[in-house]
Design a protein around this motif. Sequence first.
Motif, PDB file in Angstrom:
ATOM      1  N   THR A 161      28.708  17.951  44.229  1.00 28.72           N
ATOM      2  CA  THR A 161      29.250  17.934  42.863  1.00 28.72           C
ATOM      3  C   THR A 161      30.325  16.869  42.734  1.00 28.72           C
ATOM      4  O   THR A 161      30.375  16.136  41.738  1.00 28.72           O
TER       5      THR A 161
ATOM      6  N   LEU B 162      20.061  24.234  43.704  1.00 30.14           N
ATOM      7  CA  LEU B 162      21.037  23.393  43.005  1.00 30.14           C
ATOM      8  C   LEU B 162      21.313  22.118  43.798  1.00 30.14           C
ATOM      9  O   LEU B 162      21.542  21.053  43.210  1.00 30.14           O
TER      10      LEU B 162
ATOM     11  N   LEU C 151      25.519  27.217  34.613  1.00 30.30           N
ATOM     12  CA  LEU C 151      25.624  25.919  35.289  1.00 30.30           C
ATOM     13  C   LEU C 151      25.911  24.799  34.296  1.00 30.30           C
ATOM     14  O   LEU C 151      26.759  23.928  34.545  1.00 30.30           O
TER      15      LEU C 151
ATOM     16  N   VAL D  45      27.104  22.348  47.871  1.00 27.22           N
ATOM     17  CA  VAL D  45      27.101  22.161  46.416  1.00 27.22           C
ATOM     18  C   VAL D  45      28.422  21.540  45.964  1.00 27.22           C
ATOM     19  O   VAL D  45      28.439  20.613  45.135  1.00 27.22           O
TER      20      VAL D  45
ATOM     21  N   LEU E 297      21.282  18.391  42.369  1.00 30.19           N
ATOM     22  CA  LEU E 297      22.430  17.479  42.517  1.00 30.19           C
ATOM     23  C   LEU E 297      22.009  16.174  43.186  1.00 30.19           C
ATOM     24  O   LEU E 297      22.427  15.088  42.772  1.00 30.19           O
TER      25      LEU E 297
ATOM     26  N   HIS F 113      29.468  24.607  33.196  1.00 34.87           N
ATOM     27  CA  HIS F 113      30.377  24.013  34.192  1.00 34.87           C
ATOM     28  C   HIS F 113      29.953  22.592  34.566  1.00 34.87           C
ATOM     29  O   HIS F 113      30.317  22.082  35.633  1.00 34.87           O
ATOM     30  N   HIS F 114      29.163  21.976  33.683  1.00 37.43           N
ATOM     31  CA  HIS F 114      28.769  20.561  33.829  1.00 37.43           C
ATOM     32  C   HIS F 114      27.984  20.300  35.117  1.00 37.43           C
ATOM     33  O   HIS F 114      28.136  19.249  35.768  1.00 37.43           O
ATOM     34  N   LEU F 115      27.158  21.262  35.475  1.00 41.73           N
ATOM     35  CA  LEU F 115      26.271  21.115  36.623  1.00 41.73           C
ATOM     36  C   LEU F 115      24.832  20.984  36.148  1.00 41.73           C
ATOM     37  O   LEU F 115      24.487  21.455  35.056  1.00 41.73           O
TER      38      LEU F 115
ATOM     39  N   ARG G  76      30.290  13.491  40.329  1.00 43.96           N
ATOM     40  CA  ARG G  76      31.342  13.238  39.337  1.00 43.96           C
ATOM     41  C   ARG G  76      31.962  11.852  39.510  1.00 43.96           C
ATOM     42  O   ARG G  76      32.422  11.250  38.550  1.00 43.96           O
TER      43      ARG G  76
END
Length: 449
Positions: free
Chosen positions: A12, A253, A212, A8, A257, A215-217, A16
């Motif tokens: 992530t 997740l 989530l 993850v 992603l 935390h910008h997920l 980004r």
Amino acid sequence: MASSVEKVMLLTEQLRQLLPMKTEYQQRLDKKFRLEFNYNSNHLEGNTLTYGETELLLIFDRTTGNHELREYEEMKGHDVAYELIKELAADHERPLNETVIKNLHSLLLVRPFWKEAITPDGQYTRREIKVGNYKEYPNSVRLPNGEIFHYASPEETPIRMGELMMWLREEEEKNEMHPVVLAAMLHYNFVRIHPFDDGNGRLSRLLMNYVLFKHHLPPVVIKSVDKKAYLRTLSKADAGDPGALIEYISEQLIWSLNLSIDAAKGQSILENDDLQKQIDIWRKHLKNKKTESANRDNIDINQLYANSIGQLFLLFKYQHEQFTDLFWKTQETPIINRKLFNETTYNSVSGFPAFILEFEANHDKDVIHSLSLQYSLIDFKRNGDTSFSVESLINVQFDQYEYIVSYKSQILITKKYPEVLTRDEMDTIVKVCIQQVFEEMQEKSGVKI
């Protein structure tokens, strides 16, 4: 071998590096997550709307299928709650608290209802489910082995919920847990309390995604087809192994992603069955659009004429008659199917030749494709050797699912069958026609105002 949490973290960072993504890519991704989460989270709890019916309801605001009203209402309410947690996560001035959770519960369940329940001694009963309030009776669940598992009692619930909110605030301040771990543990701790009589599963998944989003997920979507694996990890957590649930949530997740990375790159985010889902949805939507109006073959032209078009033609005729004193001759010519008929006697009710009634009855319906009325103002009186005439033609064309009113090839209005023209619409149509006649008369007479 890297754990799911470590994967993850890697994904992530990849995501980004690709942000911000193009607006159109983000919108496509948001729609995908919205539909997947609403459909699957509700389907896990027994909602019977299909994926296609969910999209029709949430995106097109249409309903199809034979379902209970509550299922449609709760799907819509769940969608509103989903959007609300996204807003809450983005608002750092408004922390998550018990009041917010009760409001989310009210959105999810919409209104009170009755539901089968199990008493503490394992007996089945029927109980009113209230919305936005903590439970008043003990709730429990029958485990696969037949044992009854009891959640927090009604008396314990307010205390346990207060402790849960305090725990969440402390963990957010310490910032030691990875967001996916915090999200998974919030989900589990909420389910252990089971503070409401119903809707706890849906609400726990919303709260998990609140963390989530904060935390910008991307959100975690637990697929309904994977229900057994999901419940199994919750059972392992009950047995003292929360790590299994954390791994499971992390794996979901990872799916989100990877989907987000594909979207950011402009790649397709359709899964194997998504294209077929979209085709099925399109066909249902197309079918609904098609049945909004009747088919030309099922419409009685005479009835439509008597209730609407004939009145338009009468108004068209009467408004032209204000100019008859300026011309030596006038002529009204009805046209059926673009074939000229010499009959000029107008029926006093319809304003069109009475033989149309027989014509429609004795011929195939496809014969009449249009009705027109031409009003001719012949030989202007006031110009001597430079006399002129004016031709004015209004036409109604009958297409497969609608009829079109036009003036000299200029489309003025389109109506679905069996809708009739309103008086205001008729006045507007005729005003446009007379305005053009008047302008032509001014131009040809050389007298303008």
